[in-house]
Every structure is written in structure tokens, then in C-alpha cells.
Design a protein around this motif. Sequence first.
Motif, short mmCIF file in Angstrom:
data_model
loop_
_atom_site.label_atom_id
_atom_site.label_comp_id
_atom_site.label_asym_id
_atom_site.label_seq_id
_atom_site.Cartn_x
_atom_site.Cartn_y
_atom_site.Cartn_z
N THR A 116 0.84 -1.19 0.00
CA THR A 116 0.00 0.00 0.00
C THR A 116 0.87 1.25 0.00
N ASN A 117 0.46 2.23 -0.76
CA ASN A 117 1.18 3.51 -0.79
C ASN A 117 0.74 4.39 0.37
N CYS A 118 1.70 4.73 1.21
CA CYS A 118 1.50 5.72 2.27
C CYS A 118 2.25 6.98 1.85
N TYR A 119 1.61 8.13 2.01
CA TYR A 119 2.21 9.38 1.56
C TYR A 119 2.37 10.35 2.73
N ILE A 120 3.49 11.07 2.70
CA ILE A 120 3.66 12.22 3.58
C ILE A 120 3.71 13.46 2.70
N LEU A 121 2.78 14.34 2.92
CA LEU A 121 2.71 15.64 2.25
C LEU A 121 3.27 16.66 3.22
N PHE A 122 4.32 17.38 2.82
CA PHE A 122 4.92 18.32 3.78
C PHE A 122 5.39 19.59 3.09
N ASP A 123 5.38 20.65 3.86
CA ASP A 123 5.80 21.96 3.40
C ASP A 123 7.27 22.17 3.76
N GLU A 139 5.80 21.41 8.30
CA GLU A 139 4.54 20.79 8.73
C GLU A 139 4.07 19.82 7.66
N GLY A 140 3.38 18.78 8.11
CA GLY A 140 2.94 17.79 7.14
C GLY A 140 1.73 17.01 7.61
N ILE A 141 1.19 16.22 6.68
CA ILE A 141 0.12 15.27 6.99
C ILE A 141 0.53 13.92 6.42
N ILE A 142 0.02 12.88 7.01
CA ILE A 142 0.30 11.54 6.52
C ILE A 142 -1.01 10.94 6.01
N ILE A 143 -0.95 10.33 4.84
CA ILE A 143 -2.14 9.81 4.16
C ILE A 143 -2.01 8.30 4.02
N PHE A 153 12.29 8.98 8.23
CA PHE A 153 12.13 10.11 7.32
C PHE A 153 11.57 11.32 8.06
N ILE A 154 10.56 11.09 8.88
CA ILE A 154 9.97 12.18 9.66
C ILE A 154 11.00 12.81 10.58
N LYS A 155 11.82 11.96 11.20
CA LYS A 155 12.85 12.46 12.12
C LYS A 155 13.93 13.23 11.36
N ASN A 156 14.39 12.66 10.26
CA ASN A 156 15.48 13.29 9.50
C ASN A 156 15.07 14.63 8.91
N GLU A 157 13.82 14.70 8.43
CA GLU A 157 13.33 15.91 7.79
C GLU A 157 12.72 16.90 8.79
N LYS A 158 12.68 16.49 10.06
CA LYS A 158 12.13 17.34 11.13
C LYS A 158 10.70 17.79 10.80
N ILE A 159 9.89 16.82 10.39
CA ILE A 159 8.51 17.12 10.01
C ILE A 159 7.61 17.04 11.23
N ASN A 160 6.78 18.05 11.36
CA ASN A 160 5.77 18.08 12.42
C ASN A 160 4.44 17.65 11.81
N LEU A 161 4.06 16.41 12.08
CA LEU A 161 2.80 15.91 11.52
C LEU A 161 1.61 16.55 12.23
N LEU A 162 0.64 16.99 11.44
CA LEU A 162 -0.53 17.68 11.97
C LEU A 162 -1.78 16.81 11.98
N ALA A 163 -1.84 15.82 11.09
CA ALA A 163 -3.06 15.02 10.98
C ALA A 163 -2.79 13.78 10.14
N ILE A 164 -3.69 12.81 10.29
CA ILE A 164 -3.72 11.61 9.46
C ILE A 164 -5.00 11.66 8.64
N PHE A 165 -4.88 11.40 7.36
CA PHE A 165 -6.06 11.32 6.49
C PHE A 165 -6.14 9.92 5.89
N LEU A 166 -7.35 9.36 5.87
CA LEU A 166 -7.60 8.06 5.28
C LEU A 166 -8.51 8.21 4.07
N THR A 167 -8.10 7.61 2.98
CA THR A 167 -8.95 7.65 1.78
C THR A 167 -10.11 6.67 1.90
N HIS A 168 -9.94 5.63 2.71
CA HIS A 168 -11.03 4.69 3.00
C HIS A 168 -10.59 3.80 4.15
N GLY A 169 -11.46 2.85 4.53
CA GLY A 169 -11.25 2.12 5.77
C GLY A 169 -10.74 0.71 5.66
#
Length: 208
Positions: free
Chosen positions: A15-22, A27-31, A43-59
Motif C-alpha cells: 500500500t502507498n503511504c504518503y507524507i505531504l509536507f511543506d 509541517e505535514g500530513i500523513i495519508i 524520514f519524519i525524524k530526519n526531515e524534522k517534520i511536524n505531523l498535523l493530521a492523518i487522512f484516510l482515503t477509506h477504511g
Amino acid sequence: MGVEVKKFEVGPLSTNCYILFDRLSREGIIIDPGLEDAKIDQFIKNEKINLLAIFLTHGHFDHIMGIGHYSNLFDIPVYIHKLDHPMLLDPVKNHSDFFGIPFVFEGKTILIEEEESIHIGPFSLQIIETPGHTRGSICILTCNFLFSGDTLFVDTVGRTDFPESAPEKLEKSLKKLSELDDGITVHPGHMASAKMSIIRTKNPFLKL
């Protein structure tokens, strides 16, 4: 705003998991975090990303099994369409039970009620309701990217032989997506990403 997308393949169904970040705010979200994965954590640690939310396309289970880890680690909510929320609470409905890895999530959720724009940090996320693969499937449009889950792939579409599926609704959802601009990059739930212009030439289901 400089926005990037990082893709990770996780879990038994790749499954493809995506991190969208600025790049500026970090700041970023994980999908669709289908599974907790050390590569994602690093990756989150190295890029110093602050995740703000999780989004699910379905269940379905292969898109949700990492949500407990990332929700707890960052104390962030999980966004899911209200019609798919029951799948988080039932391993039979999300099909994890069938694979012998029963999974439920009873943590913090925010239910998506309808098509809307959701503003989180530097992101404006346009929610597109695309039922068919599941009752509450959504696509997420932002920054010229479409995260299509299992609704739309480069050369095919999501399965509609599940109890929660509806082929006639998927057809209407695809017609909606077919109106998107050619320059949008589609990031699906499995396999490769591509521009809408390419998908139009390869995917027979967009010619309905």
C-alpha cells in the motif's frame, strides 16, 4: 509554499503511504499509513517534520493499520469519511480479520461529513467524495496533487466486489474525477503515480 510528497510502500499489499509536507514550515500530513514502518519514522525524524493530521482515503485494513502508532506518537487526529468510520471499529468490516491480523482503532477521529475544504497548517485539502470501492471512499486534492486511494489507478480502478462496494457509484465517482485538469498528479493507493493526462490515455474506465 514549496510542498513535497514522499511515498512509502508498506504492508502485505504494498500500500502507498504518503507524507505531504511543506519545505518551509516543515509541517505535514500523513495519508493512508497502512502500517507502522521504521522508514517512515526515520524520514519524519530526519526531515524534522511536524505531523498535523492523518487522512484516510477509506477504511480497508491495508490503509489504516499504522494509524494508532502515528496518532499516538504525534497526538494527532485521524480524518475519515463518516460512512467508513465503522470500519475502524470492526476487523471484519475492514477485512483485517480475514488476513489473521485483526485490527481496530478507537482513538481520536474527525469525521468527514461531505465534500468540503479542510484547512490544516499550510494546506488546503479539497475532499472529493468518491464512493464505489467503499461507501465512504474519498479523494484528496491539494497543491495540484490528487490522493486517490483505491478509487483510481493509472490503468484501472478499485475492486467493487466487496460487501461495502457499489459499482454504479464508482462509475459516477470516476466521471467526477475525469473532469480534473490534465496537469494534476494522481497518487493512488497502490502502484505508480501519473499525471491525469497520462491516465486519460491508459485507463479505459475514464472513458465511460
